[in-house]
Design a protein around this motif. Structure first.
Motif, short mmCIF file in Angstrom:
data_model
loop_
_atom_site.label_atom_id
_atom_site.label_comp_id
_atom_site.label_asym_id
_atom_site.label_seq_id
_atom_site.Cartn_x
_atom_site.Cartn_y
_atom_site.Cartn_z
N GLN A 13 0.81 -1.22 0.00
CA GLN A 13 0.00 0.00 0.00
C GLN A 13 0.85 1.27 0.00
N TRP A 14 2.16 1.10 -0.07
CA TRP A 14 3.08 2.25 0.03
C TRP A 14 2.69 3.37 -0.93
N ASP A 15 2.56 3.05 -2.22
CA ASP A 15 2.26 4.09 -3.21
C ASP A 15 0.92 4.75 -2.93
N ALA A 16 -0.09 3.98 -2.58
CA ALA A 16 -1.41 4.54 -2.29
C ALA A 16 -1.36 5.44 -1.06
N MET A 18 1.32 7.04 0.16
CA MET A 18 2.09 8.24 -0.14
C MET A 18 1.29 9.21 -1.03
N SER A 19 0.53 8.68 -1.97
CA SER A 19 -0.23 9.56 -2.86
C SER A 19 -1.47 10.14 -2.19
N SER A 20 -1.87 9.60 -1.03
CA SER A 20 -3.05 10.13 -0.33
C SER A 20 -2.73 11.40 0.46
N SER A 22 -1.78 15.18 0.70
CA SER A 22 -1.70 16.43 -0.07
C SER A 22 -0.38 17.11 0.30
N THR A 26 1.63 16.57 3.80
CA THR A 26 3.04 16.20 3.85
C THR A 26 3.81 17.18 4.71
N PRO A 109 -3.37 11.99 6.14
CA PRO A 109 -4.22 12.75 5.25
C PRO A 109 -5.34 13.46 6.00
#
Length: 130
Positions: A13-16, A18-20, A22, A26, A109
């Motif tokens: 789930q790393w990419d999901a 990280m992309s969650s 904003s 961050t 998030p």
């Protein structure tokens, strides 16, 4: 006593994850972690700590023939991956647990505390120095 405090996240789930985040999310997460790090330094408890890259930056190594490294891309096991760590030298386990709880409360998030599981590993002293 020294402890390694580890923040782990699901590798798949790393990419999901990280992309969650904003840009503001961050910034808030880094501000939280930087404040924690600065407090550890000020208290004289900081030994080391790093945020780590995701599964695409991991290499798994095994000794091959004649001890030569056999390298594969990605984590050795499916499941969670080490996202970051702190190495601290604190007076007792309770203090290490407090630090871990603060790391777990890092905003995710939307600014909500992530409450990700954080592992605390005691690092025993060298028995030859007793």
């Amino acid at each position: 006593m020294k402890y390694m405090i580890q923040l782990n996240v699901p590798a798949d789930q790393w990419d999901a994850i990280m992309s969650s985040f904003s840009a503001d999310d961050t910034k808030a997460m880094f501000a939280h972690m930087n404040a924690l790090n600065e407090d550890l330094v000020s208290a004289g408890e900081w030994v080391d700590g790093q945020g780590l890259g995701g599964p695409s930056l991991v290499k798994t190594v095994r000794a091959g023939s004649a001890g030569r490294p056999q390298v594969t891309d990605g984590p050795a096991q499916e499941g969670r991956i080490l996202a970051g760590y702190w190495l601290v030298d604190v007076k007792n386990e309770d203090r290490a647990l407090e630090i871990a709880a603060r790391a777990s409360a890092s905003p995710g998030p939307g600014g909500k505390p992530g409450n990700e599981p954080v592992e605390v590993h005691a690092i025993p002293g060298d028995p030859t120095e007793a």
